[in-house]
Design a protein around this motif. Structure first.
Motif: not given
Length: 337
Positions: A8-18, A262-275
């Protein structure tokens, strides 16, 4: 449902300036992922992906079927863990038996939503029932905000009433739309609804201007704000809209799932079945599952063993970020007579 990918891909998800304005509607295509062995059913995954990892707090979207279970064997996902998220199960056809470590024993049926809160840790199994001949639906995950990511285990079931509108019908399973509000509790504002459109019909839906939205097409020739979407594609609409315009250009009914928040304002790490919020969060969750920790409890009544956790990547999980949506959608050029 579990993410059964062996790498599974490891992800850190959040927002950054476009760096540039976003198009009016982004079209996200799915990738196919097998669930299990050689006869496994295949799901079409539209979230997460490189182009977009979150829509509101929605962080995972699998679309599957119509699947002939006599050919594939249907769904048989052994007990597996979750942390930091809620699972949302919605079917178009078939039936799935759900068991979890909270002690819940329930069935997922068409038009009925099951929402399970993983929080600090839960485990569950999902098996299509012998009554099922065709399995068809979506499995969705919602990331929990940091203040609630260790929330207690929970399970909710709701049967939304159909809401007719000109040219179609909606079933609102989360949030509010068309005057209907779901009683299912979430930890961030969300919208989840199944919509059907008659052949040739179009509809203008009033939506929350603070929400970004995703339209996942199950069937039909659909346009979202004028942009064509094919089945299994997901159209993304940025915040700032007061309405969404949906049209069915086909000769048969169209069906879609509308997601929003609303856009999720936090950065998260998602891997396999875990956030989680860090690489270490994931390491600890995996170790707890591998060691049969009480953190995830036990699933009673499933005939078989647990899903083993895949190996962790040989590197620290690095960020993969959402592009920030524009404050408002582009304004069409005005013309004068």
């Amino acid at each position: 449902m579990s993410n059964t990918e062996t790498r599974p891909a490891e992800l850190v998800c959040g927002s950054e300036a476009a760096e540039a304005p976003r198009p009016r509607v982004d079209v996200l295509t799915a990738r196919e992922v097998p669930l299990g062995g050689p006869r496994a059913m295949t799901v079409r995954r539209t979230l997460p992906q490189r182009a977009r990892t979150l829509i509101g707090a929605w962080c995972f979207a699998d679309h599957y079927g119509p699947d002939d279970v006599s050919r594939t064997g249907g769904m048989d996902v052994a007990p597996h863990p979750h942390t930091g998220l809620q699972t949302v199960s919605w079917l178009f056809s078939g039936e799935i038996e759900h068991r979890d470590s909270l002690g819940s024993h329930a069935f997922v049926r068409p038009g009925e939503v099951n929402l399970m809160t993983g929080g600090h840790g839960i485990s569950h199994s999902e098996v299509s029932t012998p009554r099922t001949t065709v399995l068809h639906g979506v499995q969705l995950w919602v990331a929990l905000p940091d203040a609630h990511r260790d929330a207690p285990r929970d399970f909710q079931h709701h049967v939304p009433e159909p809401v007719p509108f000109d040219g179609g019908e909606a079933r609102v399973f989360l949030g509010s739309l068309l005057g209907a509000t779901s009683p299912v509790r979430t930890f961030t504002p969300l919208l989840g609804a199944e919509l059907t459109l008659a052949p040739g019909a179009s509809a203008v839906l009033d939506v929350d201007t603070a929400f970004e939205h995703g339209v996942l097409v199950d069937a039909g020739d659909v346009r979202l704000d004028g942009t064509p979407l094919r089945p299994a594609e997901l159209g993304y609409a940025a915040p700032g809209r007061t309405t969404l315009t949906l049209a069915n250009d086909g000769t048969g009914p169209a069906r879609l799932v509308l997601l929003g928040g609303p856009p999720f304002g936090e950065e998260i790490v998602m891997w396999w079945n875990f956030v989680g919020r860090s690489h270490q969060d994931i390491v600890e969750a995996r170790e707890d599952w591998a060691n049969a920790s009480d953190r995830f409890g036990a699933v009673r009544g499933y005939d078989g063993g647990r899903l083993p956790a895949p190996a962790l990547p040989n590197a620290t999980i690095r960020p993969r970020r959402n592009p920030a949506p524009p404050a408002h959608p582009p304004t069409p050029p005005q013309t004068t007579a």
